[in-house]
Design a protein around this motif. Structure first.
Motif, PDB file in Angstrom:
ATOM      1  N   ALA A  82       0.829  -1.207   0.000  1.00  0.00           N
ATOM      2  CA  ALA A  82       0.000   0.000   0.000  1.00  0.00           C
ATOM      3  C   ALA A  82       0.863   1.257   0.000  1.00  0.00           C
ATOM      4  N   MET A  83       0.190   2.394  -0.052  1.00  0.00           N
ATOM      5  CA  MET A  83       0.875   3.684  -0.069  1.00  0.00           C
ATOM      6  C   MET A  83       1.803   3.848   1.135  1.00  0.00           C
ATOM      7  N   GLU A  84       2.953   4.458   0.886  1.00  0.00           N
ATOM      8  CA  GLU A  84       3.896   4.876   1.916  1.00  0.00           C
ATOM      9  C   GLU A  84       4.417   3.711   2.768  1.00  0.00           C
ATOM     10  N   GLU A  85       4.613   2.559   2.134  1.00  0.00           N
ATOM     11  CA  GLU A  85       5.199   1.421   2.850  1.00  0.00           C
ATOM     12  C   GLU A  85       6.660   1.182   2.473  1.00  0.00           C
ATOM     13  N   GLU A  86       7.201   2.049   1.618  1.00  0.00           N
ATOM     14  CA  GLU A  86       8.569   1.869   1.141  1.00  0.00           C
ATOM     15  C   GLU A  86       9.218   3.248   1.012  1.00  0.00           C
ATOM     16  N   THR A  87      10.513   3.301   1.304  1.00  0.00           N
ATOM     17  CA  THR A  87      11.281   4.525   1.118  1.00  0.00           C
ATOM     18  C   THR A  87      12.568   4.155   0.384  1.00  0.00           C
ATOM     19  N   LEU A  88      12.583   4.344  -0.926  1.00  0.00           N
ATOM     20  CA  LEU A  88      13.698   3.859  -1.727  1.00  0.00           C
ATOM     21  C   LEU A  88      15.011   4.554  -1.399  1.00  0.00           C
ATOM     22  N   SER A  89      14.964   5.799  -0.974  1.00  0.00           N
ATOM     23  CA  SER A  89      16.209   6.507  -0.659  1.00  0.00           C
ATOM     24  C   SER A  89      16.934   5.890   0.536  1.00  0.00           C
ATOM     25  N   ARG A  90      16.230   5.110   1.351  1.00  0.00           N
ATOM     26  CA  ARG A  90      16.877   4.444   2.492  1.00  0.00           C
ATOM     27  C   ARG A  90      17.881   3.397   2.032  1.00  0.00           C
ATOM     28  N   SER A  91      17.755   2.907   0.788  1.00  0.00           N
ATOM     29  CA  SER A  91      18.729   1.948   0.274  1.00  0.00           C
ATOM     30  C   SER A  91      20.115   2.582   0.141  1.00  0.00           C
ATOM     31  N   ARG A  92      20.174   3.926   0.173  1.00  0.00           N
ATOM     32  CA  ARG A  92      21.438   4.668   0.116  1.00  0.00           C
ATOM     33  C   ARG A  92      21.813   5.216   1.485  1.00  0.00           C
TER      34      ARG A  92
END
Length: 338
Positions: A82-92
């Motif tokens: 669902a919406m807002e369950e991932e933050t791709l910038s955290r992979s960096r």
């Protein structure tokens, strides 16, 4: 060449001269930006359109219906998020508000190697969560997955030629690939985003290569070029956007680049009132594939920039870093009329 050149593959198998020219174009694009677009790829438009339509219809369902195929726990690889369950910038390693998107993902129909642990097997070789609606969803996705898997293998042969390797060099790393197909849906923005909140935060992809279809119009997808400028990515289906992942940068000792990219929020109210969708195939080599510097990419002094990694564990580490187990950004929002 632009930051994102368009390469026509339709001449590839007609003569060796054409194939050589294509390989040279790919090499230049991969050195400059790690992004290019292709046409003449041979994937039937009806396969793309069918997968696109059922994905669109799925995201139009009620939240209750979509949650029937939700990823059962944080870190599960396949199903609906669902919406807002991932933050791709955290992979960096960067902290930012959650991404303004929802998605659906599916993986390979293969059995795990005997030597991997139960946790590792669960990460990649878990069951897909297929929705009952639309009724032809699974068939459309499995057909598209297979077509994109075959095409990504064709690209890897061109990559081998571009890197002065035997054409079939990468086959031993792709005997049982752990690739994934994902559809990202960016709903219309009904609230003001938090400061620094994007539809998809800046990130690089994790595997060997990514195939992306996006619809015509303002997508919001941008890449960070060599001049450190964010530039838009415009090609749309049926052309395919191709970008390199981290493993290809490692394989090539940094000669080819895995470029940062993001999906920004629209500037205008009109654009914000429209949803967007994309369809991405992430080619990932076999779970236990050893990724180390290619023989044609070693530095003149014989060194390699990156330590050896294995495909599956690298993917698992990067993926888990982006998943939110609990809300981390509790900030007052202001409603916005759209």
């Amino acid at each position: 060449m632009s930051d994102i050149p368009l390469i026509d593959l339709s001449q590839q198998f007609e003569n060796s001269d054409a194939e050589t020219r294509i390989a040279e174009q790919i090499d230049l694009a991969c050195r400059r930006s790690g992004f290019f677009a292709v046409r003449g790829h041979g994937i039937p438009e009806k396969v793309i359109d069918h997968c696109w339509q059922v994905s669109h219809d799925f995201f139009a369902l009620s939240e209750e219906e979509k949650l029937k195929v939700k990823m059962p726990f944080a870190g599960y690889p396949y199903g609906f998020a669902a919406m807002e369950e991932e933050t791709l910038s955290r992979s960096r390693g960067e902290q930012a508000p959650p991404d303004l998107k929802e998605n659906f993902s599916a993986g390979p129909k293969t059995s795990p190697p005997a030597e991997i642990s139960a946790d590792e097997a669960l990460f990649v070789f878990s069951e897909n969560q297929w929705p009952q609606e639309p009724p032809d969803f699974q068939q459309a996705w499995e057909t598209c997955y297979e077509a994109m898997s075959l095409f990504s293998g064709r690209l890897m042969k061109l990559f081998a030629l571009a890197l002065k390797l035997p054409q079939n060099y990468f086959e031993e790393y792709l005997r049982q690939p752990i690739s994934a197909l994902r559809s990202n849906h960016y709903p219309a923005l009904l609230k003001t985003p938090l400061e620094g909140q994007l539809r998809a935060g800046a990130h690089s992809d994790y595997g060997s290569l990514t195939l992306l279809f996006q619809e015509e119009g303002l997508s919001g997808l941008e890449i960070l070029n060599r001049q450190k400028e964010w530039v838009p990515v415009k090609p749309c289906k049926p052309d395919i956007i191709v970008n390199l992942g981290d493993l290809m940068e490692r394989w090539t000792n940094g000669h080819w680049v895995s470029t940062l990219h993001r999906v920004v929020t629209p500037d205008s109210k009109k654009a914000s009132s429209h949803s967007r969708m994309s369809l991405a195939f992430f080619q990932q080599p076999d779970w236990d594939a050893r990724i180390e510097c290619l023989p044609t990419c070693v530095d003149p002094d014989g060194t390699a920039k990156y330590p050896v990694v294995t495909s599956g564990r690298h993917l698992m580490e990067r993926f888990h870093s982006t998943v939110l187990n609990e809300p981390q950004f509790i900030t007052k929002r202001e409603d916005r009329q759209t």
